[in-house]
Design a protein around this motif. Sequence first.
Motif, PDB file in Angstrom:
ATOM      1  N   LYS A   1       0.840  -1.196   0.000  1.00 47.31           N
ATOM      2  CA  LYS A   1       0.000   0.000   0.000  1.00 47.31           C
ATOM      3  C   LYS A   1       0.880   1.254   0.000  1.00 47.31           C
ATOM      4  CE  LYS A   1      -0.773   0.502   4.977  1.00 47.31           C
ATOM      5  NZ  LYS A   1      -1.759   0.650   6.032  1.00 47.31           N
TER       6      LYS A   1
ATOM      7  N   ILE B   1       1.856   4.815   1.254  1.00 47.90           N
ATOM      8  CA  ILE B   1       1.711   5.669   2.440  1.00 47.90           C
ATOM      9  C   ILE B   1       2.300   7.036   2.117  1.00 47.90           C
ATOM     10  CG2 ILE B   1       2.333   5.987   4.872  1.00 47.90           C
ATOM     11  CD1 ILE B   1       2.625   2.902   5.027  1.00 47.90           C
TER      12      ILE B   1
ATOM     13  N   LEU C   1       3.854  10.478   2.939  1.00 46.31           N
ATOM     14  CA  LEU C   1       4.621  11.006   4.083  1.00 46.31           C
ATOM     15  C   LEU C   1       4.749  12.526   4.033  1.00 46.31           C
ATOM     16  CD1 LEU C   1       7.483   8.391   4.447  1.00 46.31           C
ATOM     17  CD2 LEU C   1       5.796   8.954   6.158  1.00 46.31           C
TER      18      LEU C   1
ATOM     19  N   LYS D   1       7.298  14.386   4.165  1.00 41.69           N
ATOM     20  CA  LYS D   1       8.140  14.862   5.257  1.00 41.69           C
ATOM     21  C   LYS D   1       9.463  15.351   4.717  1.00 41.69           C
ATOM     22  CE  LYS D   1       6.806  12.411   9.420  1.00 41.69           C
ATOM     23  NZ  LYS D   1       7.091  11.286  10.288  1.00 41.69           N
TER      24      LYS D   1
ATOM     25  N   VAL E   1      13.383  15.906   4.677  1.00 45.27           N
ATOM     26  CA  VAL E   1      14.452  15.045   5.182  1.00 45.27           C
ATOM     27  C   VAL E   1      14.974  15.550   6.522  1.00 45.27           C
ATOM     28  CG1 VAL E   1      16.837  14.380   4.712  1.00 45.27           C
ATOM     29  CG2 VAL E   1      15.120  14.179   2.941  1.00 45.27           C
TER      30      VAL E   1
ATOM     31  N   SER F   1      13.017  15.418  11.227  1.00 50.46           N
ATOM     32  CA  SER F   1      13.281  14.871  12.560  1.00 50.46           C
ATOM     33  C   SER F   1      14.418  15.645  13.227  1.00 50.46           C
ATOM     34  CB  SER F   1      13.589  13.377  12.491  1.00 50.46           C
ATOM     35  OG  SER F   1      14.820  13.154  11.858  1.00 50.46           O
TER      36      SER F   1
ATOM     37  N   ARG G   1      13.127  18.939  14.632  1.00 49.23           N
ATOM     38  CA  ARG G   1      12.416  18.753  15.900  1.00 49.23           C
ATOM     39  C   ARG G   1      13.396  18.571  17.059  1.00 49.23           C
ATOM     40  NH1 ARG G   1       9.791  13.961  15.488  1.00 49.23           N
ATOM     41  NH2 ARG G   1       9.910  13.876  13.230  1.00 49.23           N
TER      42      ARG G   1
ATOM     43  N   ILE H   1      17.066  10.059   6.190  1.00 47.63           N
ATOM     44  CA  ILE H   1      15.868   9.462   5.576  1.00 47.63           C
ATOM     45  C   ILE H   1      15.585   8.106   6.218  1.00 47.63           C
ATOM     46  CG2 ILE H   1      14.922   8.499   3.429  1.00 47.63           C
ATOM     47  CD1 ILE H   1      16.531  10.647   1.932  1.00 47.63           C
TER      48      ILE H   1
ATOM     49  N   LYS I   1      16.341   7.078   9.119  1.00 47.16           N
ATOM     50  CA  LYS I   1      15.839   7.248  10.486  1.00 47.16           C
ATOM     51  C   LYS I   1      14.330   7.524  10.453  1.00 47.16           C
ATOM     52  CE  LYS I   1      16.523   9.935  14.655  1.00 47.16           C
ATOM     53  NZ  LYS I   1      16.596  11.353  15.027  1.00 47.16           N
ATOM     54  N   THR I   2      13.925   8.450   9.593  1.00 44.33           N
ATOM     55  CA  THR I   2      12.500   8.775   9.470  1.00 44.33           C
ATOM     56  C   THR I   2      11.695   7.557   9.022  1.00 44.33           C
ATOM     57  OG1 THR I   2      13.067  11.048   8.890  1.00 44.33           O
ATOM     58  CG2 THR I   2      10.851  10.318   8.303  1.00 44.33           C
TER      59      THR I   2
ATOM     60  N   GLU J   1      11.267   4.996  11.766  1.00 39.27           N
ATOM     61  CA  GLU J   1      10.257   5.463  12.729  1.00 39.27           C
ATOM     62  C   GLU J   1       8.849   5.227  12.178  1.00 39.27           C
ATOM     63  OE1 GLU J   1      13.010   9.046  14.612  1.00 39.27           O
ATOM     64  OE2 GLU J   1      11.240   9.569  13.423  1.00 39.27           O
ATOM     65  N   THR J   2       8.679   5.566  10.877  1.00 41.91           N
ATOM     66  CA  THR J   2       7.383   5.357  10.230  1.00 41.91           C
ATOM     67  C   THR J   2       7.017   3.870  10.238  1.00 41.91           C
ATOM     68  OG1 THR J   2       7.928   7.197   8.772  1.00 41.91           O
ATOM     69  CG2 THR J   2       6.050   5.843   8.125  1.00 41.91           C
TER      70      THR J   2
ATOM     71  N   GLU K   1       3.536   2.412  11.679  1.00 40.18           N
ATOM     72  CA  GLU K   1       2.546   1.842  10.751  1.00 40.18           C
ATOM     73  C   GLU K   1       2.636   0.319  10.671  1.00 40.18           C
ATOM     74  OE1 GLU K   1       0.545   3.839   8.580  1.00 40.18           O
ATOM     75  OE2 GLU K   1       1.315   5.799   9.206  1.00 40.18           O
TER      76      GLU K   1
ATOM     77  N   ILE L   1       5.060  -1.585   9.518  1.00 37.67           N
ATOM     78  CA  ILE L   1       5.548  -1.953   8.187  1.00 37.67           C
ATOM     79  C   ILE L   1       6.593  -3.067   8.315  1.00 37.67           C
ATOM     80  CG2 ILE L   1       6.977  -1.106   6.257  1.00 37.67           C
ATOM     81  CD1 ILE L   1       5.565   1.633   6.701  1.00 37.67           C
TER      82      ILE L   1
END
Lengths: 222, 116
Positions: free
Chosen positions: A2, A4, A6, A8, A10, A13, A16, B10, B12-13, B16-17, B21, B23
């Motif tokens: 599927k 997904i 994002l 986002k 790069v 994170s 943040r 990338i 790392k993100t 986390e995703t 989810e 996955i």
Amino acid sequence: MKVIELKKSVTDSNDRDAALLRRELDEKGMLLINLMSAAGSGKTTFLSRTITDLKDLRIAVIEADIESVVDAERIAKLGARSIQAHTDGMCHMDAGMTREAVESIGTDETDVLFLENIGNLICPAEYDTGAQRNVMILSVPEGDDKPLKYPLMFENSNVLIITKTDTMSYFDFDMDKCIERVRRLNPFIEIFPVSAKTGEGMDEWEKWLIREVQETKNRRKR
Amino acid sequence: MHEMGIVLHIAKTLNETAEEEKITKIGSVTLQVGEVSGIITDLFVDCWNYFKVRNEILKDSELKLETLPAVTFCGDCEKTYPTVKYGRECPYCGSYETWLLTGNECIIKEIEAETL
């Protein structure tokens, strides 16, 4: 499979992590300065002079340069605390690495902590370290055209230090033209031309630094 | 090396995703890269291929790159123009009061994934 979505960035994170670190530093009242420049611009000489001139400030240094045992030794000789940060071969410090270094040096005994970032004008500009202030160094021998080549570094810095002004007569460095180019990229940047060797211009920079340290402490009180 | 650092961010993100989810495997990753982001795509793909085989969730993934055009806005005449061709100086009025609107981004647009 599927799909997904994002959407986002790069650096999401990292941004943040950086914002969180900056807030914690403000709460503790410690100023973290991300010091960026090309290799050989005189970062360590400039820092050494600052440490020697400002004996009343508790200054510590994070060395993120690969060849930095030499630099760390020079700083340690002056009585300032310094540690080596590990970038795992990468060309910049990110907020996670900066946090580790800040935590290992501690925030209680320090007024201002300098992060000596990796020596180049490209990658460090793209990653927020969590520092409250970005300071960059451009040395006279590098040339007055650098703002044209590395605009992001000049756009993201709060302060520009132009070092090695004692060598002006040997290079075709046009100070007015350089400042005009920098201001076009960043009208709010503070510019201090200095010679760490002769001490010329250092007092203006040091006044700025003392004021920033005080303002950071005031933020904690509020 | 700049590109390797971006690959690590990338990853790392995405890891986390993957946890959020549930996955188990990522089939493809679509990245949007701005024309003036400074990312060298050939080098980036090399770094990606080097890294992905060492990461359980990413090892069979395909990398899809989409280029986002760089566009600059002129504050004086309020027109937009292509950044790569003209740079900082507005081709309509010669002003330097110009800002990059798009073109320096690096965005993870979407992934195709198998979930539990």
